[in-house]
Design a protein around this motif. Structure first.
Motif, PDB file in Angstrom:
ATOM      1  N   SER A  55       0.815  -1.222   0.000  1.00  0.00           N
ATOM      2  CA  SER A  55       0.000   0.000   0.000  1.00  0.00           C
ATOM      3  C   SER A  55       0.844   1.266   0.000  1.00  0.00           C
ATOM      4  CB  SER A  55      -0.931   0.017   1.225  1.00  0.00           C
ATOM      5  OG  SER A  55      -0.158  -0.041   2.425  1.00  0.00           O
ATOM      6  N   ALA A  56       2.077   1.188   0.513  1.00  0.00           N
ATOM      7  CA  ALA A  56       2.951   2.368   0.573  1.00  0.00           C
ATOM      8  C   ALA A  56       3.963   2.358  -0.565  1.00  0.00           C
ATOM      9  CB  ALA A  56       3.655   2.434   1.920  1.00  0.00           C
ATOM     10  N   THR A  57       4.763   1.300  -0.649  1.00  0.00           N
ATOM     11  CA  THR A  57       5.739   1.175  -1.731  1.00  0.00           C
ATOM     12  C   THR A  57       5.489  -0.129  -2.475  1.00  0.00           C
ATOM     13  OG1 THR A  57       7.354   0.146  -0.244  1.00  0.00           O
ATOM     14  CG2 THR A  57       7.463   2.545  -0.521  1.00  0.00           C
ATOM     15  N   ASP A  58       5.878  -0.179  -3.732  1.00  0.00           N
ATOM     16  CA  ASP A  58       5.516  -1.306  -4.585  1.00  0.00           C
ATOM     17  C   ASP A  58       6.181  -2.597  -4.102  1.00  0.00           C
ATOM     18  OD1 ASP A  58       5.076  -3.085  -6.867  1.00  0.00           O
ATOM     19  OD2 ASP A  58       4.538  -1.262  -7.951  1.00  0.00           O
ATOM     20  N   CYS A  59       5.350  -3.605  -3.854  1.00  0.00           N
ATOM     21  CA  CYS A  59       5.873  -4.877  -3.342  1.00  0.00           C
ATOM     22  C   CYS A  59       6.577  -5.674  -4.418  1.00  0.00           C
ATOM     23  CB  CYS A  59       4.744  -5.694  -2.721  1.00  0.00           C
ATOM     24  SG  CYS A  59       3.362  -6.070  -3.826  1.00  0.00           S
ATOM     25  N   TYR A  60       6.472  -5.256  -5.688  1.00  0.00           N
ATOM     26  CA  TYR A  60       7.179  -5.922  -6.787  1.00  0.00           C
ATOM     27  C   TYR A  60       8.177  -4.984  -7.465  1.00  0.00           C
ATOM     28  CZ  TYR A  60       4.270 -10.071  -6.452  1.00  0.00           C
ATOM     29  OH  TYR A  60       3.658 -11.220  -6.006  1.00  0.00           O
ATOM     30  N   GLN A  61       8.780  -4.102  -6.677  1.00  0.00           N
ATOM     31  CA  GLN A  61       9.837  -3.271  -7.246  1.00  0.00           C
ATOM     32  C   GLN A  61      11.030  -4.166  -7.593  1.00  0.00           C
ATOM     33  OE1 GLN A  61      12.102  -0.837  -4.216  1.00  0.00           O
ATOM     34  NE2 GLN A  61      10.222  -1.180  -3.037  1.00  0.00           N
ATOM     35  N   PRO A  62      12.007  -3.657  -8.373  1.00  0.00           N
ATOM     36  CA  PRO A  62      13.049  -4.532  -8.934  1.00  0.00           C
ATOM     37  C   PRO A  62      13.778  -5.441  -7.958  1.00  0.00           C
ATOM     38  CG  PRO A  62      13.091  -2.422 -10.036  1.00  0.00           C
ATOM     39  CD  PRO A  62      12.061  -2.294  -8.936  1.00  0.00           C
ATOM     40  N   VAL A  63      14.036  -4.990  -6.716  1.00  0.00           N
ATOM     41  CA  VAL A  63      14.807  -5.835  -5.798  1.00  0.00           C
ATOM     42  C   VAL A  63      14.050  -7.096  -5.398  1.00  0.00           C
ATOM     43  CG1 VAL A  63      16.179  -3.930  -4.879  1.00  0.00           C
ATOM     44  CG2 VAL A  63      14.001  -4.519  -3.794  1.00  0.00           C
ATOM     45  N   GLU A  64      12.739  -7.131  -5.606  1.00  0.00           N
ATOM     46  CA  GLU A  64      11.955  -8.313  -5.271  1.00  0.00           C
ATOM     47  C   GLU A  64      12.351  -9.521  -6.122  1.00  0.00           C
ATOM     48  OE1 GLU A  64       9.048 -11.083  -3.981  1.00  0.00           O
ATOM     49  OE2 GLU A  64      10.003  -9.357  -3.020  1.00  0.00           O
ATOM     50  N   ARG A  65      12.899  -9.281  -7.303  1.00  0.00           N
ATOM     51  CA  ARG A  65      13.315 -10.395  -8.158  1.00  0.00           C
ATOM     52  C   ARG A  65      14.291 -11.302  -7.429  1.00  0.00           C
ATOM     53  NH1 ARG A  65      14.965  -6.265 -12.901  1.00  0.00           N
ATOM     54  NH2 ARG A  65      12.868  -5.569 -13.513  1.00  0.00           N
ATOM     55  N   GLU A  66      15.196 -10.710  -6.654  1.00  0.00           N
ATOM     56  CA  GLU A  66      16.204 -11.492  -5.944  1.00  0.00           C
ATOM     57  C   GLU A  66      15.790 -11.793  -4.507  1.00  0.00           C
ATOM     58  OE1 GLU A  66      19.977  -9.595  -6.150  1.00  0.00           O
ATOM     59  OE2 GLU A  66      19.949  -9.380  -8.328  1.00  0.00           O
ATOM     60  N   LEU A  67      15.208 -10.825  -3.818  1.00  0.00           N
ATOM     61  CA  LEU A  67      14.945 -10.993  -2.388  1.00  0.00           C
ATOM     62  C   LEU A  67      13.711 -11.836  -2.108  1.00  0.00           C
ATOM     63  CD1 LEU A  67      15.815  -7.434  -1.043  1.00  0.00           C
ATOM     64  CD2 LEU A  67      17.281  -9.434  -1.330  1.00  0.00           C
ATOM     65  N   ARG A  68      12.697 -11.770  -2.975  1.00  0.00           N
ATOM     66  CA  ARG A  68      11.503 -12.614  -2.881  1.00  0.00           C
ATOM     67  C   ARG A  68      10.777 -12.492  -1.544  1.00  0.00           C
ATOM     68  NH1 ARG A  68      12.038 -16.632  -6.987  1.00  0.00           N
ATOM     69  NH2 ARG A  68      10.866 -18.191  -5.809  1.00  0.00           N
ATOM     70  N   LEU A  69      10.822 -11.309  -0.958  1.00  0.00           N
ATOM     71  CA  LEU A  69      10.123 -11.090   0.311  1.00  0.00           C
ATOM     72  C   LEU A  69       8.614 -11.102   0.116  1.00  0.00           C
ATOM     73  CD1 LEU A  69      12.341  -8.272   1.883  1.00  0.00           C
ATOM     74  CD2 LEU A  69      12.473 -10.746   2.241  1.00  0.00           C
ATOM     75  N   THR A  70       8.149 -10.494  -0.964  1.00  0.00           N
ATOM     76  CA  THR A  70       6.713 -10.485  -1.245  1.00  0.00           C
ATOM     77  C   THR A  70       6.208 -11.905  -1.475  1.00  0.00           C
ATOM     78  OG1 THR A  70       6.806  -8.252  -2.161  1.00  0.00           O
ATOM     79  CG2 THR A  70       4.931  -9.628  -2.814  1.00  0.00           C
ATOM     80  N   ARG A  71       6.992 -12.691  -2.192  1.00  0.00           N
ATOM     81  CA  ARG A  71       6.589 -14.083  -2.412  1.00  0.00           C
ATOM     82  C   ARG A  71       6.485 -14.829  -1.083  1.00  0.00           C
ATOM     83  NH1 ARG A  71       5.829 -17.803  -6.318  1.00  0.00           N
ATOM     84  NH2 ARG A  71       6.242 -19.974  -5.746  1.00  0.00           N
ATOM     85  N   GLY A  72       7.391 -14.557  -0.164  1.00  0.00           N
ATOM     86  CA  GLY A  72       7.322 -15.195   1.137  1.00  0.00           C
ATOM     87  C   GLY A  72       6.047 -14.840   1.879  1.00  0.00           C
ATOM     88  N   VAL A  73       5.654 -13.567   1.798  1.00  0.00           N
ATOM     89  CA  VAL A  73       4.422 -13.110   2.446  1.00  0.00           C
ATOM     90  C   VAL A  73       3.208 -13.806   1.817  1.00  0.00           C
ATOM     91  CG1 VAL A  73       2.894 -11.124   2.749  1.00  0.00           C
ATOM     92  CG2 VAL A  73       5.344 -10.899   3.205  1.00  0.00           C
TER      93      VAL A  73
END
Length: 362
Positions: free
Chosen positions: A139-157
């Motif tokens: 809701s605040a910052t994009d959960c699929y911004q570029p660093v998500e490709r490697e960190l996969r934090l959103t996928r974990g959630v």
């Protein structure tokens, strides 16, 4: 902190040209011409574009509670602070001030990743006092911004929400959401997931200036198509509306409808705290001839100010120009068929995760 002079060629792929001081700084330094042409020389040098750095933090809590009447969800989870997409208008930029970082370049180049977000969320969901409510990711910052490709934090959630059958929505400008369709699509089939894709404009050149590292408009339309094909309810956010900048709301809604989106919403541009001077700098850089006109219309929607935080008006504005935007949106939605059926998520399927460290007896 120095309010650095950065040549135009050095901000390619960035939303702002300055590391402007944040509102809590007591000591501020600015560039000074010593009479030897140093400012002109610095502005003309071939500076390298500022790189993105990622810092990890251990979050103490994962869920933010919302008590704002103008927001449709009750809980939010944000795996990242800062956002590399670099949207110049982003209302979340001032949150970097609390980290003693600039809401300008630091917001889009110094990303804070909550590396333990899934574990902390698991603990939150496992509390006896927890009651499931509408939860939004990003809701605040994009959960699929570029660093998500490697960190996969959103996928974990999302994996945890899949495990616990917890309904959720997410909003993004990224095609990265397609990677997690293996988790999202089965949940959507059970009324547990919905995705909202933000398309600010169909003008690719404008999008690169407004949202330099977000997916191109045509790519976001393809993401809507992919989500719909997988059976995911999809909405489109035509936000923010900026007078005399992105004037193609009707065309965006038409394209989103053709791609398969069936719900839509909008907001008008919000300029809280440091966002206002950053946005003015952006206007002077990209639209100097109409900058004053654009700001005048924004003031018309905000009672003569850059921003009004009143819950009743902060999302849609007030006054004649805000009313014109509302009418354009509602008439286009009615003509196309948007919002005839509300996306409803099922909160009754939630199953708390097992207590940490406890396995089955059998």
């Amino acid at each position: 902190m120095t309010d650095a002079i950065i040549p135009l060629h050095a901000i390619k792929g960035r939303g702002t040209a300055t590391r402007m001081p944040h509102r809590f700084e007591k000591d501020v330094r600015s560039a000074w011409d010593d009479g030897w042409g140093t400012l002109a020389d610095a502005a003309g040098e071939k500076a390298r574009p500022p790189p993105t750095t990622v810092t990890f933090e251990d979050a103490r809590s994962a869920i933010s509670r919302n008590d704002s009447a103008d927001i449709h969800f009750d809980y939010s989870v944000n795996p990242y602070r800062g956002c590399e997409h670099g949207c110049v208008y982003c209302f979340a930029r001032p949150t970097h001030s609390y980290l003693n970082l600039s809401p300008g370049l630091d917001f889009e180049t110094k990303i804070i990743a909550k590396r333990n977000i899934t574990e902390v969320l698991r603990a939150d969901l496992g509390k006896k006092s927890y009651v499931p409510r509408l939860l939004n990711i990003g809701s605040a910052t994009d959960c699929y911004q570029p660093v998500e490709r490697e960190l996969r934090l959103t996928r974990g959630v999302i994996g945890l929400l899949h495990e616990t059958r917890h309904a959720f929505s997410l909003v993004t400008k990224s095609s990265g959401v397609e990677r997690d369709l293996d988790l999202i699509a089965p949940m959507a089939a059970d009324g547990l997931a919905a995705v909202y894709v933000t398309i600010t404009t169909l003008d690719g050149d404008l999008a690169r200036r407004l949202e330099p590292r977000a997916a191109a408009p045509h790519r976001r339309l393809r993401t809507i198509e992919a989500l719909v094909a997988a059976g995911v309810p999809v909405g489109v956010s035509v936000a923010p509306q900026i007078p005399f900048v992105n004037e193609d709301m009707e065309q965006v809604l038409q394209a989103a409808w053709q791609a398969g989106a069936r719900s839509a919403f909008y907001t008008v541009v919000r300029l809280p705290w440091e966002v206002a001077p950053l946005f003015r700098q952006w206007l002077e850089l990209h639209y100097p001839q109409r900058a004053a006109r654009i700001m005048a219309r924004i003031h018309d929607m905000r009672g003569g100010k850059d921003y009004d935080s009143d819950f009743a008006t902060r999302m849609k504005g007030s006054g004649l120009w805000a009313e014109l935007v509302r009418q354009r949106f509602e008439k286009t939605c009615a003509r196309l068929g948007f919002n005839r059926q509300r996306i409803e998520l099922d909160l009754n399927q939630f199953k708390p995760p097992p207590a940490s460290g406890q396995g089955s007896l059998f």
